[in-house]
Motif scaffolding. Structure first.
Motif, PDB file in Angstrom:
ATOM      1  N   PHE A  81       0.873  -1.179  -0.077  1.00 46.20           N
ATOM      2  CA  PHE A  81       0.095  -0.181   0.133  1.00 46.20           C
ATOM      3  C   PHE A  81       1.004   1.395  -0.003  1.00 46.20           C
ATOM      4  CE2 PHE A  81      -2.490  -3.563   2.347  1.00 46.20           C
ATOM      5  CZ  PHE A  81      -3.646  -3.078   1.660  1.00 46.20           C
ATOM      6  N   LEU A  82       0.436   2.355  -0.526  1.00 53.13           N
ATOM      7  CA  LEU A  82       1.034   3.460  -0.603  1.00 53.13           C
ATOM      8  C   LEU A  82      -0.008   4.542   0.109  1.00 53.13           C
ATOM      9  CD1 LEU A  82       3.348   5.521  -1.922  1.00 53.13           C
ATOM     10  CD2 LEU A  82       1.921   5.542  -3.922  1.00 53.13           C
ATOM     11  N   VAL A  83       0.852   5.484   0.841  1.00 53.58           N
ATOM     12  CA  VAL A  83       0.313   6.625   1.547  1.00 53.58           C
ATOM     13  C   VAL A  83       0.920   7.839   1.152  1.00 53.58           C
ATOM     14  CG1 VAL A  83      -0.399   7.441   3.856  1.00 53.58           C
ATOM     15  CG2 VAL A  83      -0.761   5.084   3.179  1.00 53.58           C
ATOM     16  N   ASN A  84       0.123   8.842   0.836  1.00 51.77           N
ATOM     17  CA  ASN A  84       1.059  10.093   0.797  1.00 51.77           C
ATOM     18  C   ASN A  84       0.371  11.290   1.692  1.00 51.77           C
ATOM     19  OD1 ASN A  84       2.237  12.397  -0.094  1.00 51.77           O
ATOM     20  ND2 ASN A  84       1.276  12.439  -2.250  1.00 51.77           N
ATOM     21  N   ILE A  85       1.016  11.501   2.651  1.00 50.43           N
ATOM     22  CA  ILE A  85       0.671  12.443   3.809  1.00 50.43           C
ATOM     23  C   ILE A  85       1.306  13.879   3.459  1.00 50.43           C
ATOM     24  CG2 ILE A  85       2.531  11.868   5.473  1.00 50.43           C
ATOM     25  CD1 ILE A  85      -1.255  12.226   6.030  1.00 50.43           C
ATOM     26  N   ALA A  86       2.018  13.868   2.439  1.00 48.98           N
ATOM     27  CA  ALA A  86       2.905  15.342   2.091  1.00 48.98           C
ATOM     28  C   ALA A  86       2.521  16.240   1.230  1.00 48.98           C
ATOM     29  CB  ALA A  86       4.355  14.677   1.755  1.00 48.98           C
ATOM     30  N   ARG A  87       2.728  16.104  -0.105  1.00 47.72           N
ATOM     31  CA  ARG A  87       2.344  16.980  -1.127  1.00 47.72           C
ATOM     32  C   ARG A  87       1.845  15.986  -2.352  1.00 47.72           C
ATOM     33  NH1 ARG A  87       1.952  20.050   2.302  1.00 47.72           N
ATOM     34  NH2 ARG A  87       2.820  22.159   2.693  1.00 47.72           N
ATOM     35  N   GLY A  88       0.766  16.382  -2.916  1.00 48.13           N
ATOM     36  CA  GLY A  88       0.197  15.634  -4.352  1.00 48.13           C
ATOM     37  C   GLY A  88       1.039  15.477  -5.241  1.00 48.13           C
ATOM     38  N   MET A  89       1.998  16.571  -5.512  1.00 49.79           N
ATOM     39  CA  MET A  89       2.832  16.576  -6.708  1.00 49.79           C
ATOM     40  C   MET A  89       4.164  15.850  -6.633  1.00 49.79           C
ATOM     41  SD  MET A  89       0.910  18.304  -8.442  1.00 49.79           S
ATOM     42  CE  MET A  89       2.204  18.645  -9.887  1.00 49.79           C
ATOM     43  N   LEU A  90       4.218  14.915  -5.375  1.00 53.18           N
ATOM     44  CA  LEU A  90       5.224  14.054  -5.350  1.00 53.18           C
ATOM     45  C   LEU A  90       5.038  12.817  -6.360  1.00 53.18           C
ATOM     46  CD1 LEU A  90       5.917  13.826  -1.512  1.00 53.18           C
ATOM     47  CD2 LEU A  90       7.063  15.335  -2.958  1.00 53.18           C
ATOM     48  N   ILE A  91       4.084  12.536  -6.691  1.00 52.46           N
ATOM     49  CA  ILE A  91       3.510  11.464  -7.370  1.00 52.46           C
ATOM     50  C   ILE A  91       3.121  11.887  -8.837  1.00 52.46           C
ATOM     51  CG2 ILE A  91       1.985   9.449  -7.346  1.00 52.46           C
ATOM     52  CD1 ILE A  91       1.778   9.749  -4.318  1.00 52.46           C
ATOM     53  N   GLN A  92       3.408  10.947  -9.605  1.00 54.90           N
ATOM     54  CA  GLN A  92       3.044  11.074 -11.249  1.00 54.90           C
ATOM     55  C   GLN A  92       1.837  10.474 -11.254  1.00 54.90           C
ATOM     56  OE1 GLN A  92       6.085   9.572 -13.977  1.00 54.90           O
ATOM     57  NE2 GLN A  92       7.798  10.569 -12.655  1.00 54.90           N
ATOM     58  N   GLU A  93       0.650  11.294 -11.502  1.00 54.26           N
ATOM     59  CA  GLU A  93      -0.757  10.754 -11.367  1.00 54.26           C
ATOM     60  C   GLU A  93      -1.185   9.711 -12.431  1.00 54.26           C
ATOM     61  OE1 GLU A  93      -5.005  13.180 -11.997  1.00 54.26           O
ATOM     62  OE2 GLU A  93      -3.328  14.103 -12.333  1.00 54.26           O
ATOM     63  N   LYS A  94      -0.630   9.945 -13.651  1.00 50.35           N
ATOM     64  CA  LYS A  94      -0.929   8.689 -14.608  1.00 50.35           C
ATOM     65  C   LYS A  94      -0.293   7.446 -14.223  1.00 50.35           C
ATOM     66  CE  LYS A  94      -1.098   7.474 -19.493  1.00 50.35           C
ATOM     67  NZ  LYS A  94      -0.427   8.022 -20.841  1.00 50.35           N
TER      68      LYS A  94
END
Length: 342
Positions: free
Chosen positions: A240-253
């Protein structure tokens, strides 16, 4: 000295700041109608800017700081400063010699608790099982793959970013007997509650061994959209991946494809993507253009991790401490490195 609040501060909040400052300090705030008192309108603050020595802010009205020609110190009531960097504020401060400090760590407990909530919600299929009981659906047969929850005990948590928030998440994870591995810029520095510390070059090694991965890193030019297809492919399909920082860290597509193809088991996030002008926005504000927030293996909230008891009071207290340190000619304990952007 004049301290200007970039929000519609209450009398109680202004008096708190004034009482913490040396005698004779003037504390002012905008007045006017507002939708949110933490969003400051330029029209309401423009006449207060010219002689402000210090500004303490939740938001920055575009064009306002250029008018604050006497400004010496700026206290930002957030941990991340990527918004300031994108607005050109950090560059302006470098040119004018303005000191900048944030309140990193002030919301660490609340954000870390939100991260653990996501971990549990994903592991225990909380939303899915809540929906089942509400609609009186029996999850049968028992122990079937699609119904069985996962465990935290004995599993590995990979933390990308081991600062105030990441360190707190590590502490909580150890309470559930998890193994914790961390990724940070300075891999030679040991971190309490983290079993092994790796450098940025070793990210894929951490991803390959982690059952849960939590992103708790700042959004800087170095980390902007750094988490893409290669990183997702390095993860276990069961992770599982959790992002609690900033949305722009991850490539959306790349994330969408991993979640819909079975390459990634699930995703939890409190932060989403910011889209440039001319790009379609998701309906209703936060979320994903591709509908990631609506996928069945995703749980989310929209910038709510710090919306918790105690946080607002602590933000104003720590933001005031920043200015007081400057006034007393002490080193700023939470000074922002303008060149690095955090």
């Amino acid at each position: 000295m004049k301290v200007l609040c970039f929000w519609y501060a209450t009398e109680e909040e202004k008096n708190y700041i004034k009482n913490a400052m040396p005698p004779g300090t003037e504390v002012v705030a905008p007045k006017g109608s507002y939708f949110s008192r933490f969003d400051c309108a330029y029209a309401d603050v423009k006449d207060l800017l010219s002689d402000a020595d210090a500004i303490i802010a939740f938001s920055v009205p575009p064009g306002a700081l250029e008018k604050a020609e006497k400004l010496k110190v700026f206290s930002w009531l957030h941990s991340g400063v990527d918004d300031l960097r994108q607005m050109g504020v950090l560059r302006l401060f470098m040119e004018r010699g303005v000191k900048c400090a944030n309140v990193r760590g002030a919301n660490a407990i609340a954000v870390a608790e939100q991260a653990m909530m996501f971990i549990f919600a994903l592991a225990k299929k909380t939303v899915f099982k809540d929906d089942a009981i509400r609609h009186k659906r029996t999850l049968f047969p028992l122990y079937a793959d699609e119904y069985r929850s996962t465990m935290l005990d004995g599993r590995t948590l990979g933390l990308v970013g081991v600062g105030e928030i990441g360190g707190r998440i590590a502490k909580y994870a150890k309470g559930f007997d998890m193994r914790v591995v961390g990724v940070r810029r300075n891999k030679g520095q040991a971190v309490e509650h983290v079993d092994e510390v790796y450098g940025l070059d070793d990210l894929h090694q951490v991803l390959r061994q982690s059952d849960y991965v939590v992103l708790a890193a700042p959004n800087t030019p170095e980390t902007h959209q750094f988490f893409g297809r290669a990183e997702l492919e390095a993860m276990k399909p069961s992770a599982f991946l959790v992002n609690i920082a900033r949305g722009m860290l991850i490539q959306e597509k790349a994330l969408y494809e991993a979640l819909t193809s079975g390459r990634l088991r699930g995703f939890g996030s409190d932060c989403w993507w910011n889209y440039p002008f001319g790009t379609a926005f998701p309906a209703g504000g936060g979320g994903s253009r591709l509908g990631i927030h609506r996928l069945p293996n995703v749980v989310g909230s929209d910038d709510q991790s710090a919306n918790a008891d105690d946080v607002l009071v602590r933000l104003i207290e720590w933001g005031t401490q920043n200015i007081l340190e400057f006034v007393n000619r002490k080193p700023l304990s939470r000074e922002v490195r303008l060149d690095l952007g955090y």
